[in-house]
Write a protein that holds these residues in place. Structure first.
Motif, PDB file in Angstrom:
ATOM      1  N   PRO A   1       0.809  -1.238   0.000  1.00  0.00           N
ATOM      2  CA  PRO A   1       0.000   0.000   0.000  1.00  0.00           C
ATOM      3  C   PRO A   1       0.833   1.276   0.000  1.00  0.00           C
ATOM      4  O   PRO A   1       0.412   2.282  -0.571  1.00  0.00           O
ATOM      5  N   ALA A   2       2.027   1.240   0.582  1.00  0.00           N
ATOM      6  CA  ALA A   2       2.883   2.435   0.549  1.00  0.00           C
ATOM      7  C   ALA A   2       3.323   2.740  -0.876  1.00  0.00           C
ATOM      8  O   ALA A   2       3.394   3.906  -1.282  1.00  0.00           O
ATOM      9  N   ASP A   3       3.600   1.693  -1.646  1.00  0.00           N
ATOM     10  CA  ASP A   3       3.970   1.894  -3.051  1.00  0.00           C
ATOM     11  C   ASP A   3       2.788   2.419  -3.852  1.00  0.00           C
ATOM     12  O   ASP A   3       2.951   3.278  -4.727  1.00  0.00           O
ATOM     13  N   VAL A   4       1.607   1.901  -3.575  1.00  0.00           N
ATOM     14  CA  VAL A   4       0.402   2.393  -4.253  1.00  0.00           C
ATOM     15  C   VAL A   4       0.220   3.879  -3.963  1.00  0.00           C
ATOM     16  O   VAL A   4      -0.015   4.681  -4.873  1.00  0.00           O
ATOM     17  N   ALA A   5       0.345   4.235  -2.695  1.00  0.00           N
ATOM     18  CA  ALA A   5       0.177   5.640  -2.308  1.00  0.00           C
ATOM     19  C   ALA A   5       1.207   6.527  -2.996  1.00  0.00           C
ATOM     20  O   ALA A   5       0.868   7.591  -3.527  1.00  0.00           O
ATOM     21  N   ALA A   6       2.463   6.102  -3.009  1.00  0.00           N
ATOM     22  CA  ALA A   6       3.516   6.890  -3.658  1.00  0.00           C
ATOM     23  C   ALA A   6       3.209   7.079  -5.143  1.00  0.00           C
ATOM     24  O   ALA A   6       3.387   8.177  -5.690  1.00  0.00           O
TER      25      ALA A   6
ATOM     26  N   ARG B   1      -7.060  14.059 -17.908  1.00  0.00           N
ATOM     27  CA  ARG B   1      -7.915  13.299 -16.980  1.00  0.00           C
ATOM     28  C   ARG B   1      -8.088  11.838 -17.373  1.00  0.00           C
ATOM     29  O   ARG B   1      -7.954  10.955 -16.521  1.00  0.00           O
ATOM     30  N   PRO B   2      -8.377  11.517 -18.638  1.00  0.00           N
ATOM     31  CA  PRO B   2      -8.491  10.093 -18.982  1.00  0.00           C
ATOM     32  C   PRO B   2      -7.180   9.328 -18.770  1.00  0.00           C
ATOM     33  O   PRO B   2      -7.190   8.179 -18.323  1.00  0.00           O
ATOM     34  N   ALA B   3      -6.055   9.989 -19.068  1.00  0.00           N
ATOM     35  CA  ALA B   3      -4.753   9.328 -18.876  1.00  0.00           C
ATOM     36  C   ALA B   3      -4.496   9.100 -17.390  1.00  0.00           C
ATOM     37  O   ALA B   3      -3.986   8.042 -16.998  1.00  0.00           O
ATOM     38  N   PHE B   4      -4.849  10.081 -16.571  1.00  0.00           N
ATOM     39  CA  PHE B   4      -4.682   9.907 -15.124  1.00  0.00           C
ATOM     40  C   PHE B   4      -5.528   8.739 -14.626  1.00  0.00           C
ATOM     41  O   PHE B   4      -5.028   7.856 -13.920  1.00  0.00           O
TER      42      PHE B   4
ATOM     43  N   GLN C   1      -5.860   3.462 -12.333  1.00  0.00           N
ATOM     44  CA  GLN C   1      -6.532   2.151 -12.262  1.00  0.00           C
ATOM     45  C   GLN C   1      -5.556   1.013 -12.538  1.00  0.00           C
ATOM     46  O   GLN C   1      -5.645  -0.046 -11.924  1.00  0.00           O
ATOM     47  N   SER C   2      -4.607   1.241 -13.437  1.00  0.00           N
ATOM     48  CA  SER C   2      -3.629   0.179 -13.724  1.00  0.00           C
ATOM     49  C   SER C   2      -2.720  -0.050 -12.524  1.00  0.00           C
ATOM     50  O   SER C   2      -2.361  -1.197 -12.225  1.00  0.00           O
TER      51      SER C   2
ATOM     52  N   ILE D   1      -3.628   0.345  -9.409  1.00  0.00           N
ATOM     53  CA  ILE D   1      -4.475  -0.374  -8.457  1.00  0.00           C
ATOM     54  C   ILE D   1      -4.584  -1.849  -8.844  1.00  0.00           C
ATOM     55  O   ILE D   1      -4.436  -2.749  -7.994  1.00  0.00           O
ATOM     56  N   GLU D   2      -4.816  -2.120 -10.120  1.00  0.00           N
ATOM     57  CA  GLU D   2      -5.007  -3.508 -10.578  1.00  0.00           C
ATOM     58  C   GLU D   2      -3.740  -4.342 -10.384  1.00  0.00           C
ATOM     59  O   GLU D   2      -3.795  -5.503 -10.004  1.00  0.00           O
ATOM     60  N   VAL D   3      -2.583  -3.748 -10.643  1.00  0.00           N
ATOM     61  CA  VAL D   3      -1.310  -4.461 -10.498  1.00  0.00           C
ATOM     62  C   VAL D   3      -1.101  -4.899  -9.048  1.00  0.00           C
ATOM     63  O   VAL D   3      -0.488  -5.940  -8.782  1.00  0.00           O
ATOM     64  N   HIS D   4      -1.634  -4.124  -8.109  1.00  0.00           N
ATOM     65  CA  HIS D   4      -1.417  -4.403  -6.685  1.00  0.00           C
ATOM     66  C   HIS D   4      -2.558  -5.207  -6.042  1.00  0.00           C
ATOM     67  O   HIS D   4      -2.512  -5.468  -4.838  1.00  0.00           O
ATOM     68  N   ARG D   5      -3.546  -5.585  -6.830  1.00  0.00           N
ATOM     69  CA  ARG D   5      -4.594  -6.430  -6.266  1.00  0.00           C
ATOM     70  C   ARG D   5      -4.052  -7.823  -6.028  1.00  0.00           C
ATOM     71  O   ARG D   5      -3.304  -8.350  -6.857  1.00  0.00           O
ATOM     72  N   PRO D   6      -4.451  -8.445  -4.915  1.00  0.00           N
ATOM     73  CA  PRO D   6      -3.988  -9.822  -4.693  1.00  0.00           C
ATOM     74  C   PRO D   6      -4.549 -10.773  -5.738  1.00  0.00           C
ATOM     75  O   PRO D   6      -5.685 -10.620  -6.163  1.00  0.00           O
ATOM     76  N   HIS D   7      -3.727 -11.708  -6.169  1.00  0.00           N
ATOM     77  CA  HIS D   7      -4.163 -12.649  -7.204  1.00  0.00           C
ATOM     78  C   HIS D   7      -4.416 -14.027  -6.606  1.00  0.00           C
ATOM     79  O   HIS D   7      -3.838 -14.422  -5.663  1.00  0.00           O
TER      80      HIS D   7
END
Length: 198
Positions: free
Chosen positions: A154-159, A181-184, A189-190, A192-198
């Motif tokens: 989560p610290a990496d996500v926040a950074a 805005r669309p690029a942001f 979202q990408s 967030i998705e990379v850091h979701r548990p699999h």
């Protein structure tokens, strides 16, 4: 009882103080802090010079009040998102959407904190200390949201989200929010998705 009444009344800002902060917020953000003199703020607020100095003692305290107001507004946005989101994933989405909306509706000339930091290079001065406190709060809040959603690191996500927001606010001003805005949103979202548990 008198002490309580007195404390309550001193915490309520006077109309003149509120007008000064409103005028300073608009002018400092739109034109730059050093470019706007106190006389201009006084004129816009419709108060006397004596009132400004009575309320703030000088320009630096007015700058601090302006930035504190920006900080309070962003904290209130996070509080409101937390009250309306039904689950941690919804809160994550609300945060990304809130930042996107902010780029479009309110902070159309970049981040007020980054802009102020560029004008106040002294890292130990009160303006930069306020900016640092705000950024630590923002980063810590994003980390808590990421933790609540069960994201890995989560610290990496926040950074990453702080970095993306910084870039989006500057980019929105320079390149237009319709492009940024669309690029942001897509990049956030990408992350967030990379850091979701699999």
């Amino acid at each position: 009882m008198n002490t309580t009444t007195k404390n309550a009344s001193t915490k309520r800002p006077s109309p003149a103080r509120a007008r000064l902060v409103d005028a300073a917020t608009r002018l400092f953000y739109e034109e730059g802090i050093h470019a706007v003199g106190v006389d201009r703020v006084i004129e816009e607020a419709g108060v006397t010079r004596a009132t400004l100095y009575k309320q703030f003692g000088g320009k630096e305290n007015l700058v601090l009040a302006y930035l504190a107001g920006e900080d309070e507004m962003l904290r209130a946005m996070f509080t409101a998102a937390g009250e309306t989101a039904t689950d941690p994933d919804a809160l994550l989405d609300a945060v990304v959407q809130g930042i996107s909306t902010d780029i479009h509706e309110r902070h159309t000339r970049g981040c007020p904190f980054i802009n102020a930091a560029a004008e106040y290079p002294d890292a130990e001065g009160p303006v930069r200390r306020l900016i640092d406190e705000h950024r630590e709060w923002f980063r810590g809040t994003l980390q808590s949201v990421a933790e609540g959603a069960g994201l890995a690191d989560p610290a990496d996500v926040a950074a990453s989200l702080v970095l993306l927001r910084d870039a989006a606010l500057v980019g929105g001003y320079l390149d237009g929010d319709d492009r940024v805005r669309p690029a942001f949103a897509r990049t956030a979202q990408s992350v967030i998705e990379v850091h979701r548990p699999h």
